[in-house]
Design a protein around this motif. Structure first.
Motif, PDB file in Angstrom:
ATOM      1  N   LEU A 165       1.321  -6.031  -4.028  1.00  0.00           N
ATOM      2  CA  LEU A 165       0.967  -6.567  -2.630  1.00  0.00           C
ATOM      3  C   LEU A 165      -0.386  -7.164  -2.676  1.00  0.00           C
ATOM      4  CD1 LEU A 165       1.722  -6.923   0.424  1.00  0.00           C
ATOM      5  CD2 LEU A 165       0.726  -4.710   0.657  1.00  0.00           C
ATOM      6  N   THR A 166      -0.794  -8.145  -2.610  1.00  0.00           N
ATOM      7  CA  THR A 166      -2.098  -8.835  -2.397  1.00  0.00           C
ATOM      8  C   THR A 166      -2.653  -8.819  -0.869  1.00  0.00           C
ATOM      9  OG1 THR A 166      -1.739 -10.327  -4.092  1.00  0.00           O
ATOM     10  CG2 THR A 166      -3.504 -11.010  -2.900  1.00  0.00           C
ATOM     11  N   ILE A 167      -3.809  -8.313  -0.772  1.00  0.00           N
ATOM     12  CA  ILE A 167      -4.476  -8.373   0.688  1.00  0.00           C
ATOM     13  C   ILE A 167      -5.897  -8.684   0.597  1.00  0.00           C
ATOM     14  CG2 ILE A 167      -5.171  -6.613   2.476  1.00  0.00           C
ATOM     15  CD1 ILE A 167      -3.226  -4.536   1.353  1.00  0.00           C
ATOM     16  N   GLN A 180      -3.669  -0.132   4.579  1.00  0.00           N
ATOM     17  CA  GLN A 180      -3.617   0.638   3.779  1.00  0.00           C
ATOM     18  C   GLN A 180      -2.366   1.442   3.521  1.00  0.00           C
ATOM     19  OE1 GLN A 180      -6.256   1.435   1.116  1.00  0.00           O
ATOM     20  NE2 GLN A 180      -6.604  -0.605   1.931  1.00  0.00           N
ATOM     21  N   SER A 216      -0.014  -0.945   1.801  1.00  0.00           N
ATOM     22  CA  SER A 216      -0.199  -0.861   0.383  1.00  0.00           C
ATOM     23  C   SER A 216       0.157   0.305  -0.269  1.00  0.00           C
ATOM     24  CB  SER A 216      -1.762  -1.323   0.366  1.00  0.00           C
ATOM     25  OG  SER A 216      -2.156  -1.230  -1.088  1.00  0.00           O
ATOM     26  N   TYR A 236      -0.555  -9.532   2.220  1.00  0.00           N
ATOM     27  CA  TYR A 236      -0.642  -8.984   3.486  1.00  0.00           C
ATOM     28  C   TYR A 236      -1.925  -9.715   4.260  1.00  0.00           C
ATOM     29  CZ  TYR A 236      -1.501  -5.809   7.379  1.00  0.00           C
ATOM     30  OH  TYR A 236      -1.585  -5.035   8.355  1.00  0.00           O
TER      31      TYR A 236
END
Length: 216
Positions: A32-34, A19, A22, A5
């Motif tokens: 999910l990588t942010i 958020q 996520s 993301y």
């Protein structure tokens, strides 16, 4: 499938949208990588830096990547999809197509010229809750990216509010019009998309074929 993301301009991984998405990914036990696109130095942010930073997050080249990008993160996602065959799918939330052409006129010619002359402009950073200086290099870097070159036929879902006051929905309509691989969903919302989180999630679930029913 690896999911990443990308938050928007002057935002952060702690934004409400980041958020919310996520949390929903966590509930269906999907990673999910942010990444923090501010990289500890918002003042020297450029699109080129974002592209390099996110590409470094990609897993082994045999693992396909889906990018979910908001606003400037959506524009960055589109360029990553053009450059890297590993990117197999794009979800763009109010993507910032034509970003400079929408933003700079709001600043006005005088302010833009002062920014160019003085090298830095104070910009309110929503993630930090305060104004921070941004180098004019952001503008010169962004100006080199030409959206008409985004022609890789990658499955793309755009979710854009019809009342968007930052990036008009016409920008996404124009982008989708000449690209049959792009699906545009128009929502009754503004740039923040805060009132349509459930619709966004259901659209992402369906498009990305996420596990389970995705009902939360």
């Amino acid at each position: 499938m690896h999911y990443i993301y990308l938050h928007g301009f002057a935002s952060s991984p702690k934004s409400a949208k980041a958020q919310d998405i996520s949390d929903r990914f966590a509930k269906i036990q999907t990673n999910l990588t942010i990444p923090d696109l501010n990289a500890g130095d918002f003042s020297h942010l450029t699109i080129t830096r974002q592209l390099t930073q996110v590409a470094a997050e990609f897993p082994d080249s045999s693992v396909p990547v889906t990018l979910i990008g908001s606003s400037l993160g959506g524009l960055t996602s589109a360029y990553l999809g053009q450059q890297y065959p590993q990117v197999q799918r794009l979800v763009l939330l109010a993507p910032a197509f034509g970003f400079l052409s929408h933003w700079l006129p709001k600043l006005g010619d005088e302010e833009v010229q002062r920014w160019q002359r003085e090298k830095y402009l104070m910009v309110y950073h929503y993630g930090e809750g305060r104004s921070l200086p941004l180098s004019y290099d952001f503008v010169t870097d962004a100006a080199q990216y030409q959206e008409e070159l985004l022609q890789r036929p990658i499955p793309t879902l755009i979710l854009h509010g019809k009342k968007d006051e930052v990036i008009p929905i016409a920008a996404s309509r124009d982008f989708a019009l000449s690209r049959p691989w792009v699906e545009l969903v128009e929502l009754d919302s503004d740039h923040g998309l805060g009132n349509v989180t459930e619709e966004i999630w259901q659209a992402i679930c369906l498009f990305c074929q996420l596990p389970g029913s995705c009902k939360i």
